[in-house]
Design a protein around this motif. Structure first.
Motif, PDB file in Angstrom:
ATOM      1  N   GLY A 476       0.793  -1.227   0.000  1.00  0.00           N
ATOM      2  CA  GLY A 476       0.000   0.000   0.000  1.00  0.00           C
ATOM      3  C   GLY A 476       0.817   1.265   0.000  1.00  0.00           C
ATOM      4  O   GLY A 476       0.266   2.365   0.062  1.00  0.00           O
ATOM      5  N   GLN A 477       2.140   1.119  -0.061  1.00  0.00           N
ATOM      6  CA  GLN A 477       2.959   2.312   0.098  1.00  0.00           C
ATOM      7  C   GLN A 477       3.361   2.969  -1.224  1.00  0.00           C
ATOM      8  O   GLN A 477       3.969   4.036  -1.225  1.00  0.00           O
ATOM      9  CB  GLN A 477       4.217   1.979   0.907  1.00  0.00           C
ATOM     10  N   ALA A 478       3.024   2.313  -2.337  1.00  0.00           N
ATOM     11  CA  ALA A 478       3.377   2.922  -3.624  1.00  0.00           C
ATOM     12  C   ALA A 478       2.444   4.081  -3.916  1.00  0.00           C
ATOM     13  O   ALA A 478       1.280   4.073  -3.515  1.00  0.00           O
ATOM     14  CB  ALA A 478       3.275   1.882  -4.730  1.00  0.00           C
ATOM     15  N   ASN A 479       2.937   5.062  -4.597  1.00  0.00           N
ATOM     16  CA  ASN A 479       2.111   6.186  -5.015  1.00  0.00           C
ATOM     17  C   ASN A 479       1.306   5.759  -6.237  1.00  0.00           C
ATOM     18  O   ASN A 479       1.883   5.496  -7.288  1.00  0.00           O
ATOM     19  CB  ASN A 479       3.037   7.367  -5.349  1.00  0.00           C
ATOM     20  N   PRO A 480      -0.010   5.648  -6.111  1.00  0.00           N
ATOM     21  CA  PRO A 480      -0.820   5.090  -7.195  1.00  0.00           C
ATOM     22  C   PRO A 480      -0.673   5.883  -8.490  1.00  0.00           C
ATOM     23  O   PRO A 480      -0.675   5.298  -9.576  1.00  0.00           O
ATOM     24  CB  PRO A 480      -2.256   5.187  -6.663  1.00  0.00           C
ATOM     25  N   GLY A 481      -0.544   7.192  -8.379  1.00  0.00           N
ATOM     26  CA  GLY A 481      -0.406   8.022  -9.571  1.00  0.00           C
ATOM     27  C   GLY A 481       0.862   7.646 -10.325  1.00  0.00           C
ATOM     28  O   GLY A 481       0.845   7.415 -11.549  1.00  0.00           O
ATOM     29  N   ALA A 482       1.946   7.545  -9.576  1.00  0.00           N
ATOM     30  CA  ALA A 482       3.238   7.225 -10.197  1.00  0.00           C
ATOM     31  C   ALA A 482       3.197   5.813 -10.786  1.00  0.00           C
ATOM     32  O   ALA A 482       3.688   5.572 -11.895  1.00  0.00           O
ATOM     33  CB  ALA A 482       4.345   7.340  -9.154  1.00  0.00           C
ATOM     34  N   VAL A 483       2.588   4.867 -10.073  1.00  0.00           N
ATOM     35  CA  VAL A 483       2.489   3.480 -10.541  1.00  0.00           C
ATOM     36  C   VAL A 483       1.770   3.436 -11.878  1.00  0.00           C
ATOM     37  O   VAL A 483       2.223   2.792 -12.836  1.00  0.00           O
ATOM     38  CB  VAL A 483       1.738   2.610  -9.505  1.00  0.00           C
ATOM     39  N   ASN A 484       0.642   4.158 -11.936  1.00  0.00           N
ATOM     40  CA  ASN A 484      -0.142   4.229 -13.154  1.00  0.00           C
ATOM     41  C   ASN A 484       0.707   4.643 -14.341  1.00  0.00           C
ATOM     42  O   ASN A 484       0.714   3.990 -15.389  1.00  0.00           O
ATOM     43  CB  ASN A 484      -1.246   5.273 -12.950  1.00  0.00           C
ATOM     44  N   GLY A 485       1.430   5.735 -14.138  1.00  0.00           N
ATOM     45  CA  GLY A 485       2.239   6.308 -15.210  1.00  0.00           C
ATOM     46  C   GLY A 485       3.314   5.326 -15.689  1.00  0.00           C
ATOM     47  O   GLY A 485       3.442   5.048 -16.890  1.00  0.00           O
ATOM     48  N   ILE A 486       4.043   4.779 -14.726  1.00  0.00           N
ATOM     49  CA  ILE A 486       5.170   3.906 -15.089  1.00  0.00           C
ATOM     50  C   ILE A 486       4.664   2.627 -15.767  1.00  0.00           C
ATOM     51  O   ILE A 486       5.195   2.179 -16.774  1.00  0.00           O
ATOM     52  CB  ILE A 486       6.008   3.549 -13.837  1.00  0.00           C
ATOM     53  N   LEU A 487       3.576   2.060 -15.209  1.00  0.00           N
ATOM     54  CA  LEU A 487       3.012   0.832 -15.768  1.00  0.00           C
ATOM     55  C   LEU A 487       2.614   1.024 -17.223  1.00  0.00           C
ATOM     56  O   LEU A 487       2.969   0.230 -18.098  1.00  0.00           O
ATOM     57  CB  LEU A 487       1.771   0.446 -14.956  1.00  0.00           C
ATOM     58  N   LYS A 488       1.882   2.102 -17.447  1.00  0.00           N
ATOM     59  CA  LYS A 488       1.384   2.390 -18.784  1.00  0.00           C
ATOM     60  C   LYS A 488       2.545   2.512 -19.762  1.00  0.00           C
ATOM     61  O   LYS A 488       2.524   1.930 -20.851  1.00  0.00           O
ATOM     62  CB  LYS A 488       0.602   3.702 -18.754  1.00  0.00           C
ATOM     63  N   ALA A 489       3.534   3.257 -19.313  1.00  0.00           N
ATOM     64  CA  ALA A 489       4.694   3.477 -20.185  1.00  0.00           C
ATOM     65  C   ALA A 489       5.347   2.146 -20.519  1.00  0.00           C
ATOM     66  O   ALA A 489       5.688   1.876 -21.675  1.00  0.00           O
ATOM     67  CB  ALA A 489       5.674   4.416 -19.490  1.00  0.00           C
ATOM     68  N   LYS A 490       5.488   1.284 -19.514  1.00  0.00           N
ATOM     69  CA  LYS A 490       6.142  -0.006 -19.737  1.00  0.00           C
ATOM     70  C   LYS A 490       5.318  -0.897 -20.656  1.00  0.00           C
ATOM     71  O   LYS A 490       5.838  -1.560 -21.539  1.00  0.00           O
ATOM     72  CB  LYS A 490       6.363  -0.726 -18.406  1.00  0.00           C
ATOM     73  N   LEU A 491       3.985  -0.932 -20.422  1.00  0.00           N
ATOM     74  CA  LEU A 491       3.125  -1.816 -21.203  1.00  0.00           C
ATOM     75  C   LEU A 491       3.045  -1.380 -22.654  1.00  0.00           C
ATOM     76  O   LEU A 491       2.879  -2.188 -23.558  1.00  0.00           O
ATOM     77  CB  LEU A 491       1.720  -1.836 -20.591  1.00  0.00           C
ATOM     78  N   GLU A 492       3.128  -0.082 -22.854  1.00  0.00           N
ATOM     79  CA  GLU A 492       2.945   0.427 -24.208  1.00  0.00           C
ATOM     80  C   GLU A 492       4.258   0.583 -24.970  1.00  0.00           C
ATOM     81  O   GLU A 492       4.258   0.931 -26.139  1.00  0.00           O
ATOM     82  CB  GLU A 492       2.154   1.744 -24.151  1.00  0.00           C
ATOM     83  N   SER A 493       5.367   0.306 -24.287  1.00  0.00           N
ATOM     84  CA  SER A 493       6.643   0.489 -24.982  1.00  0.00           C
ATOM     85  C   SER A 493       6.899  -0.690 -25.922  1.00  0.00           C
ATOM     86  O   SER A 493       6.436  -1.795 -25.678  1.00  0.00           O
ATOM     87  CB  SER A 493       7.767   0.603 -23.971  1.00  0.00           C
TER      88      SER A 493
END
Ligand code: ADP
Ligand code: ZN
Ligand code: MG
Length: 493
Positions: A476-493
């Motif tokens: 629960g300690q991850a910043n959800p906003g940051a997670v969203n951004g990084i995940l999307k970038a990784k999945l779409e790369s």
């Protein structure tokens, strides 16, 4: 004694009548001393200890009006939108009662402190203005108790601690048409007096008392019917029940061909009925005359304005301000202005917070929930308002996720610490650091190859699932906003 009473009215009979109600409300002014002497007004002292020659009514003792009591009475009158009379006069209201040692009450009669006010009420969405005829000052009587025993003999006792306590009496126009309207009117008065701290209005301590005048007339009739005054209404609920019973009783009488007699009746909470106390006395019975021991009360325009300018904000303008200044919805503003302590608390929290609307949600939701569960009032909140502001600030800045905030909140409540202090103490910190997040996200992607594939094939709704997995992995300690951004970038790369 009354002749055989008629049956209570049936609903069909009630439908053809209109009730008419006027209330006389007594509020105890929040002074530390009595109205005409320096005795304390403290509650629960030994009987007859808060007394002196003035409030004992000893011969030759002279009353002196308390300036504080007068100021509070003026504030209360202004809150009810009354005109303050430049000159008002105290009058003796003469009657005998064992708890009235002077043999008269000092009240105001034909020249009251204030007149021509109003109270706006709202019953189930319908707005209505109820006229306030007058507000006058008076001293309270003592208390008798008739249930004493000594040496197996029955005794009555008199306690004069309350004698001389300052009151205002607020007399309404006969403008109310239902018990619900009377209830709403009383609620507004109580709220207003509490917000400006003119009276604590604690009904259990007798600081707010109400007599209800009730009559009925056929719908469409112009003349009012004969009124009955109901006393002994010791709670808002009793006011409502007493009025409702009295309406049925009076219509029942009229429908059986009898007339309503002008009476003073007592509400009996056990039976829910009203019973005859006495046939109504007339004003002439009291032999009112101007109080010779007190000067007329002079209130200059200047002094009135000065008092007005120092008055605390009333509930309804405060509600409006909460909507305009903090962007609250009407309902939230309503809830947060139910009591002065609640409004003050919220406002302190909002001032310490970057987002007053989200702050309102925390106060009304999480905080009120914990308070209710602990049986505590807002004044007893173990969380200082500023801590809620701090919490909203930490969420806003991304240092704390909403989920983590909800976990921390009960600890703030039980430990009295601020959110930052708890985060430090428990090693809870939102991970916004990209490097640290990167690692967790790579692990989650590696552990969920099927979902990653489906996402890439167009099932973008799976992003939520993957974010959830990362949050879980980070406790629960991850910043959800940051997670969203990084995940999307990784999945779409
Ligand atoms: P009284 O002379 O009996 O004290 P007031 O005219 O001073 O009567 O009114 C006392 C209270 O009774 C006020 O609150 C007033 O609004 C209310 N009242 C007066 N007439 C009626 C009526 N016919 N029905 C209901 N209430 C009434
Ligand atoms: Zn005294
Ligand atoms: Mg009267």
């Amino acid at each position: 004694m009354p002749t055989a009473e008629a049956a209570l009215a049936t609903p069909e009979q009630v439908a053809t009548y209109e009730p008419v109600i006027g209330l006389e409300v007594h509020c105890q002014l929040a002074t530390n001393t009595k109205i005409f002497c320096g005795c304390p007004t403290s509650f629960g002292e030994n009987p007859n200890s808060n007394t002196c020659p003035v409030c004992l009514g000893l011969p030759g003792a002279l009353p002196v009006l308390s300036r504080h009591a007068l100021e509070l009475a003026i504030e209360g009158s202004l809150a009810l939108h009354c005109e303050i009379n430049a000159k008002s006069v105290f009058a003796r209201k003469n009657y005998f009662y064992p708890d009235l040692p002077k043999g008269y009450q000092i009240s105001q009669y034909d020249q009251p402190l204030a007149e021509h006010g109003h109270v706006d009420i709202n019953v189930e969405g319908t707005h209505k203005r109820v006229g306030v005829t007058r507000v006058h000052m008076e001293d309270d009587a003592g208390k008798s108790s008739h249930d004493g025993f000594k040496d197996s003999e029955k005794y009555s006792y008199v306690d004069l601690n309350r004698a001389g306590t300052p009151l205002i009496e607020i007399v309404s126009e006969p403008d109310m048409r239902s018990a619900d309207e009377a209830y709403a009117y009383l609620t507004e008065i109580k709220q207003a007096m509490q917000f400006i701290e003119v009276s604590a209005c604690d009904m259990e301590k007798g600081q707010l008392r109400c007599d209800a005048n009730v009559s009925v007339r056929l719908k469409g009739a112009e003349q009012f019917g004969t009124k009955v005054e109901i006393k002994n209404l010791n709670s808002f609920r009793h006011v409502k029940l007493g009025i409702e019973y009295e309406i049925l009783r009076q219509i029942g009488l009229l429908e059986s061909g009898q007339r309503v007699r002008q009476q003073t009746r007592l509400f009996n909470p056990d039976s829910g009925e009203t019973t005859l106390m006495r046939d109504k006395e007339e004003a002439a019975d009291y032999r009112y005359f101007p109080e010779p021991d007190l000067l007329p009360v002079i209130v200059t325009e200047e002094w009135k304005n000065e008092i007005h300018s120092k008055m605390a904000e009333l509930p309804s303008p405060r509600r409006a301000r909460f909507i305009n200044e903090y962007g609250l919805r009407e309902y939230d503003a309503q809830v947060l202005t139910l009591t002065r302590p609640m409004a003050d608390y919220y406002e302190r929290a909002a001032k310490a917070s970057p987002d007053p609307k989200i702050t309102a949600n925390w106060v009304m939701g999480e905080l009120v929930g914990l308070l209710n569960a602990a049986g505590k009032s807002i004044e007893e909140s173990p969380i200082p308002a500023e801590h809620i502001g701090e919490l909203v600030g930490l969420i806003q800045s991304g240092e704390l996720s909403g989920k983590l905030a909800k976990e921390i909140f009960p600890k703030m409540f039980s430990d009295g610490l601020g959110p930052k202090a708890i985060m430090d103490r428990d090693g809870l910190k939102q991970i916004s650091d990209t490097g640290a997040l990167d690692k967790i996200i790579e692990e989650v992607l590696a552990a969920n190859p099927k979902e990653v594939e489906q996402y890439k094939a167009g099932k973008v709704a799976l992003l939520g699932f993957l974010v959830g997995q990362v949050m879980k992995a980070s406790k629960g300690q991850a910043n959800p906003g940051a997670v969203n951004g990084i995940l999307k970038a990784k999945l779409e790369s």
